[in-house]
Each structure stands twice: as C-alpha cells, then as structure tokens.
Write a protein that holds these residues in place. Structure first.
Motif, PDB file in Angstrom:
ATOM      1  N   ALA A 214      26.602  -5.416 -24.343  1.00  0.00           N
ATOM      2  CA  ALA A 214      27.126  -4.349 -25.197  1.00  0.00           C
ATOM      3  C   ALA A 214      27.944  -3.349 -24.391  1.00  0.00           C
ATOM      4  N   LEU A 215      27.484  -3.016 -23.196  1.00  0.00           N
ATOM      5  CA  LEU A 215      28.202  -2.061 -22.354  1.00  0.00           C
ATOM      6  C   LEU A 215      29.568  -2.604 -21.947  1.00  0.00           C
ATOM      7  N   ALA A 220      35.251  -1.395 -22.314  1.00  0.00           N
ATOM      8  CA  ALA A 220      36.606  -1.952 -22.394  1.00  0.00           C
ATOM      9  C   ALA A 220      37.440  -1.269 -23.470  1.00  0.00           C
ATOM     10  N   GLU A 221      36.764  -0.565 -24.401  1.00  0.00           N
ATOM     11  CA  GLU A 221      37.460   0.024 -25.546  1.00  0.00           C
ATOM     12  C   GLU A 221      37.607   1.540 -25.447  1.00  0.00           C
ATOM     13  N   LEU A 249      31.085  -3.418 -14.883  1.00  0.00           N
ATOM     14  CA  LEU A 249      31.674  -2.367 -15.710  1.00  0.00           C
ATOM     15  C   LEU A 249      33.040  -1.946 -15.171  1.00  0.00           C
ATOM     16  N   THR A 250      33.199  -1.955 -13.855  1.00  0.00           N
ATOM     17  CA  THR A 250      34.499  -1.657 -13.265  1.00  0.00           C
ATOM     18  C   THR A 250      35.544  -2.662 -13.739  1.00  0.00           C
ATOM     19  N   GLY A 380      33.322   1.991 -30.002  1.00  0.00           N
ATOM     20  CA  GLY A 380      34.375   2.401 -29.087  1.00  0.00           C
ATOM     21  C   GLY A 380      35.498   3.147 -29.774  1.00  0.00           C
ATOM     22  N   PRO A 381      36.104   2.571 -30.833  1.00  0.00           N
ATOM     23  CA  PRO A 381      37.158   3.292 -31.540  1.00  0.00           C
ATOM     24  C   PRO A 381      36.699   4.643 -32.096  1.00  0.00           C
ATOM     25  N   LYS A 382      35.453   4.713 -32.569  1.00  0.00           N
ATOM     26  CA  LYS A 382      34.936   5.974 -33.079  1.00  0.00           C
ATOM     27  C   LYS A 382      34.864   7.007 -31.966  1.00  0.00           C
ATOM     28  N   LEU A 383      34.382   6.614 -30.786  1.00  0.00           N
ATOM     29  CA  LEU A 383      34.298   7.543 -29.663  1.00  0.00           C
ATOM     30  C   LEU A 383      35.685   8.037 -29.241  1.00  0.00           C
ATOM     31  N   VAL A 384      36.645   7.145 -29.221  1.00  0.00           N
ATOM     32  CA  VAL A 384      38.011   7.543 -28.858  1.00  0.00           C
ATOM     33  C   VAL A 384      38.512   8.612 -29.822  1.00  0.00           C
ATOM     34  N   ARG A 385      38.263   8.410 -31.114  1.00  0.00           N
ATOM     35  CA  ARG A 385      38.710   9.398 -32.100  1.00  0.00           C
ATOM     36  C   ARG A 385      37.976  10.730 -31.938  1.00  0.00           C
ATOM     37  N   LEU A 386      36.682  10.663 -31.695  1.00  0.00           N
ATOM     38  CA  LEU A 386      35.902  11.898 -31.549  1.00  0.00           C
ATOM     39  C   LEU A 386      36.362  12.711 -30.356  1.00  0.00           C
TER      40      LEU A 386
END
Length: 392
Positions: A214-215, A220-221, A249-250, A380-386
């Motif tokens: 999941a991470l 990546a997003e 993760l890197t 991921g997309p939600k976090l980017v918007r927030l």
C-alpha cells in the motif's frame, strides 16, 4: 521423518469451520512448535506439516489449505521458488513467508510480496529462540487468523458495515450465519466528520499487514505533497526490514526516503521511516523540528507504533496534521488519530475492500474520527488536493 500429513477427514471433519493451515519448514523442531501453536487455537487446524517447498507444491491440492506458512530457506525447493508454483496450483492460497532477520531474507520477503505472498513474518534465529518468542507466536497466529478470515470470505475482527446515514442502522446478521470461530460483533454504522479548515503542514502515515504494498502505491502518487511537506511513516516492521522498505519507497516515489535518525531535522522533500525496534516521534528544539527515536516499551504490542508518531506530531504541528491509516491488524493509530482530530487536524482511513486487513483503518473508522474512508487508489489524489488547499 520429513513431513507429517494430517489425514483428510479426521481433524478437519471435527473442526469443519476451522482455518486449514499448511506449515512448511525444514526444521522439524520449528514445524512442531508452530503446529502445536496452531492446534491450540479453536479456529484453525494443521492439515500438513512439510519439510520442503517441493513437498508443499506436490501436496497443496490434496490438502487444500487456506493458509500456508512458508519458510524461505529450505533444501530441494526454497520458499521463494515454491511460492509461484503454489499459487499457480491454488490461486486463492494465503501465503505467509517466514524468514530470519537478515538483509538477504528481507529482500526476498519484499520480492515474495510482489509475487503474491499475503504477508511475511520475521522468524527468530534458532529453534530455542522461536520457542521462547511469545511475540513471534502471537504475531503468527494473528496473521493466520486475519488473513485466513479474509480468504474464506469472512470479515476481519473489526467489521465494516456500509457507509450509511447514522439514523439508518444496519441490522446485525444472525450469529449462526457466520462460522463460530469467526463470529464478531457488528459495530455501529460509520460516521464521517467534515474536513476541518486547518492548513495541512505534515503528512503522517501508519500501516501494518499489507502496508508495504500500500505504501509503494501511495508514495508514487503524492509527489507534490512530498516536495512541499514532511512525510513521516510508521510501518510495523523489524530492523533490517525497515531499511529495505525505505529503499523501496525511494524507488517508488522518486524522492529520498530513509530510516529516521535520532536528532535529525525534519524537512520537506523527504520521507522518514520509523526504524524497526524504535518508536519514531517528533519534537521542537529551538527553531527546528527534529526526529526523536524512543526505545521505550511496545505500544499496542508494536515497536515502532503509530500512536506515538501521531500524538507527537500533534504536539508540534497542532491542527496541521493529516494522519492516514492504512491496512493493518489491530487498532494502532486510533488513539493517536483521536488526538489529531481533537487538535483540529484530519484523519483518512483506507477502506475495507482494498485493505489486506481492515483492523487499523477499521478501528479508526468505527471510532468516528475519519473525514474520509477511501479505496487505496483514491487516497493519494485526495491528499494532493488537500495539501493544495482543497478542504472538501
């Protein structure tokens, strides 16, 4: 004797609703210990105890297990070689890889996850250490139970009725509709909180079983978030494994990720991973925010644990914390999430359908602290918007 076969129809008929487990390890002592632990549980039974991956591949269809505990290092056919062959014969088999704490085995465990293993478990170095390792026993049994329950179509011990208005409760199913060993109380319907107007200043993430995969997807997003804000991750993992996790993760994020170092300054543009065996906290020292590694006792049976990270982040960033709870067993992150919400921050949880185990995110969801409960692909997309200023 290289293997022990449980005759189909004997133990299984008397425990027809039990999870069927196949134990594969070249050590007779360890096979015996693990088998005794499993047989001591009322909701699971050992259908085969085997010495090599070859025996497992040859007999998996005959014994039809729900879960296989598969050692990595074995003669004839090792675990990583046996894994794809087992899944080719039985696609819905839940495989838990078992390995000692070496860098090589940590790398192999991560590779096994990419090949279809459901999870891994670090194994003590010797049979004597295994016998004395209560943590290993508890973790193994819990992984078998939670992952096996999902395999046979049952909900994890934290259940998730559909998101419905609070005034329209979901009636509990009759208890006899579920296998006796996997009956769990149905919790109240879920409620979502509105997102607060607080400006996000840090992203904290907690995860456990299923977390590595999941991470990788999530980081990546969220490149735009990482570039402008600190990202701190606690994944339930032992030493060495967290080193490998940071390297993966890197590669997934194309941003620097590393095991956190005590006293280092927390900066935007980096991912900080709690090192195995230490709780990762943050603190303000003068004008800087720094990492604090805590070697204290386990929290929620875990070290590192998510709650200390979330709680310490509130002490530094107050209402600027966004806490994300991903797949994992237990309830770690729920208490820390309550502190985040009390301070005016926001909590997001992964939904049940995309979680390997809906324990940690389910606990947060049922506690009523989440502003969103989302499929992994939408987090991921939600976090980017927030973090870009959208508060909806």
């Amino acid at each position: 004797m290289s293997a022990t076969f449980v005759t189909p129809g004997s133990t299984v008929e008397s425990r027809s609703q039990a999870l069927r487990v196949m134990v594969v390890d070249d050590s007779a002592v360890i096979r015996g210990l693990i088998s005794r632990w499993i047989e001591a549980e009322t909701d699971m039974t050992v259908v085969a105890s085997l010495r090599t991956g070859r025996e497992a591949v040859d007999h998996v269809e005959r014994f039809d297990p729900h879960v296989a505990v598969l050692d990595i290092e074995m003669p004839d056919l090792d675990g990583i070689s046996a894994l794809p062959l087992l899944l080719a014969k039985k696609r819905d088999l839940v495989v838990v890889m078992a390995s000692t704490l070496t860098r090589r085995n940590a790398e192999i465990s991560f590779r096994a996850l990419s090949l279809g293993a459901a999870d891994y478990i670090p194994k003590p170095e010797s049979a004597r250490e295994v016998a004395a390792a209560e943590t290993f026993r508890r973790d193994l049994i819990q992984k078998i139970r939670h992952l096996g329950a999902r395999r046979i179509g049952m909900r994890s011990p934290v259940q998730s009725p559909s998101l419905v208005p609070a005034q329209s409760p979901v009636p509990a199913p009759a208890s006899n509709a579920l296998p006796k060993a996997l009956q769990h109380a149905v919790a109240a319907p879920l409620r979502l909180r509105p997102f607060t107007a607080a400006v996000p200043r840090v992203l904290t993430i907690g995860s456990s079983t299923g977390g590595p995969q999941a991470l990788m997807t999530l980081v990546a997003e969220i490149g735009p978030v990482i570039d402008r804000f600190p990202v701190l991750i606690t994944q339930h993992m032992p030493p060495t494994f967290t080193t490998i996790l940071a390297e993966h993760l890197t590669r997934a994020s194309k941003r620097p990720a590393q095991e956190a170092v005590d006293g280092e300054a927390v900066r935007a543009g980096r991912i900080y991973v709690a090192p195995g065996g230490k709780h990762m906290l943050v603190a303000r020292r003068g004008t800087e925010i720094v990492i604090v590694l805590d070697d204290g006792p386990q929290v929620n049976f875990c070290k590192p644990a998510v709650d200390p990270l979330f709680q310490s982040a509130v002490g530094v960033w107050q209402n600027g914390v966004i806490a994300t709870v991903l797949t994992g067993m237990g309830a770690d992150g729920m208490r820390g999430g309550k502190d985040v919400v009390a301070a005016g921050g926001n909590v997001i949880a992964q939904d049940e359908a995309t979680s390997v185990v809906w324990g940690m995110p389910g606990a947060a969801a049922h506690a009523g602290i989440c502003a969103a409960i989302l499929p992994l692909a939408q987090i991921g997309p939600k976090l980017v918007r927030l973090f870009a200023g959208d508060r909806r």
